[in-house]
Design a protein around this motif. Structure first.
Motif, PDB file in Angstrom:
ATOM      1  N   ARG A   1     -50.026  -6.854  38.296  1.00 17.03           N
ATOM      2  CA  ARG A   1     -49.260  -8.063  38.629  1.00 17.03           C
ATOM      3  C   ARG A   1     -50.204  -9.077  39.246  1.00 17.03           C
ATOM      4  N   PHE A   2     -49.917 -10.337  39.036  1.00 17.40           N
ATOM      5  CA  PHE A   2     -50.644 -11.405  39.711  1.00 17.40           C
ATOM      6  C   PHE A   2     -49.607 -12.209  40.479  1.00 17.40           C
TER       7      PHE A   2
ATOM      8  N   HIS B   1     -56.320  -5.809  43.912  1.00 13.04           N
ATOM      9  CA  HIS B   1     -57.279  -5.720  42.813  1.00 13.04           C
ATOM     10  C   HIS B   1     -58.075  -7.022  42.803  1.00 13.04           C
ATOM     11  N   GLY B   2     -59.307  -6.950  43.279  1.00 11.68           N
ATOM     12  CA  GLY B   2     -60.132  -8.150  43.347  1.00 11.68           C
ATOM     13  C   GLY B   2     -59.801  -9.008  44.558  1.00 11.68           C
ATOM     14  N   SER B   3     -60.471 -10.128  44.600  1.00 15.71           N
ATOM     15  CA  SER B   3     -60.314 -11.058  45.725  1.00 15.71           C
ATOM     16  C   SER B   3     -59.150 -12.012  45.479  1.00 15.71           C
ATOM     17  N   PRO B   4     -58.565 -12.527  46.553  1.00 16.26           N
ATOM     18  CA  PRO B   4     -57.528 -13.544  46.379  1.00 16.26           C
ATOM     19  C   PRO B   4     -58.147 -14.834  45.836  1.00 16.26           C
ATOM     20  N   SER B   5     -57.320 -15.658  45.257  1.00 16.47           N
ATOM     21  CA  SER B   5     -57.802 -16.957  44.773  1.00 16.47           C
ATOM     22  C   SER B   5     -56.961 -18.066  45.370  1.00 16.47           C
TER      23      SER B   5
ATOM     24  N   VAL C   1     -52.601  -7.322  41.989  1.00 21.01           N
ATOM     25  CA  VAL C   1     -52.312  -5.996  42.521  1.00 21.01           C
ATOM     26  C   VAL C   1     -52.106  -5.051  41.336  1.00 21.01           C
ATOM     27  N   VAL C   2     -52.438  -3.790  41.548  1.00 23.71           N
ATOM     28  CA  VAL C   2     -52.268  -2.773  40.515  1.00 23.71           C
ATOM     29  C   VAL C   2     -51.566  -1.556  41.114  1.00 23.71           C
ATOM     30  N   LYS C   3     -50.948  -0.773  40.214  1.00 22.93           N
ATOM     31  CA  LYS C   3     -50.253   0.439  40.650  1.00 22.93           C
ATOM     32  C   LYS C   3     -50.244   1.436  39.496  1.00 22.93           C
TER      33      LYS C   3
ATOM     34  N   LYS D   1     -39.957  -4.709  34.182  1.00 22.79           N
ATOM     35  CA  LYS D   1     -39.844  -5.561  35.365  1.00 22.79           C
ATOM     36  C   LYS D   1     -40.830  -5.025  36.401  1.00 22.79           C
ATOM     37  N   LEU D   2     -42.028  -5.612  36.439  1.00 20.67           N
ATOM     38  CA  LEU D   2     -43.102  -5.082  37.282  1.00 20.67           C
ATOM     39  C   LEU D   2     -42.733  -5.059  38.755  1.00 20.67           C
ATOM     40  N   GLY D   3     -42.009  -6.064  39.235  1.00 20.11           N
ATOM     41  CA  GLY D   3     -41.635  -6.125  40.635  1.00 20.11           C
ATOM     42  C   GLY D   3     -40.689  -5.020  41.071  1.00 20.11           C
TER      43      GLY D   3
END
Length: 68
Positions: free
Chosen positions: A5-6, A30-34, A50-52, A64-66
Motif C-alpha cells: 500500500r502507498f 517499506h522505504g523512506s517517506p516522501s 507499507v507492506v504486509k 481491499k488492502l486497508g
C-alpha cells in the motif's frame, strides 16, 4: 502473498494516525517517506509505502488492502 500500500495525505496528524494504524495492523514500513509541495494549494502531501505478508489469500485486483 505480500501486500503493498502507498498511504498518502496532507502533512498533518491524521496522516500520521493512518500510518500508525497500519503499523498496528501488522504492516511494516517499506522505504523512506516522501513529501511533495503543491504550490497551487499551498499544502505539503506525505506518502509512505507499507507492506504486509498474509497467508491464505490469492491476489485479485479487487482486494481491499486497508482491510488487512
Amino acid at each position: 502473498m505480500k501486500l503493498y500500500r502507498f498511504i498518502t495525505g496532507p502533512d498533518d496528524s491524521a496522516f500520521c494516525h493512518r500510518v500508525t494504524a497500519a503499523l498496528n495492523k501488522g504492516w511494516t514500513l517499506h522505504g523512506s517517506p516522501s513529501l511533495t509541495f503543491d504550490a497551487t494549494k499551498g499544502v505539503v502531501t506525505c506518502g509512505q509505502a507499507v507492506v504486509k505478508e498474509v497467508d491464505g489469500i490469492d491476489y485479485t485486483p479487487d482486494i481491499k488492502l486497508g482491510e488487512h
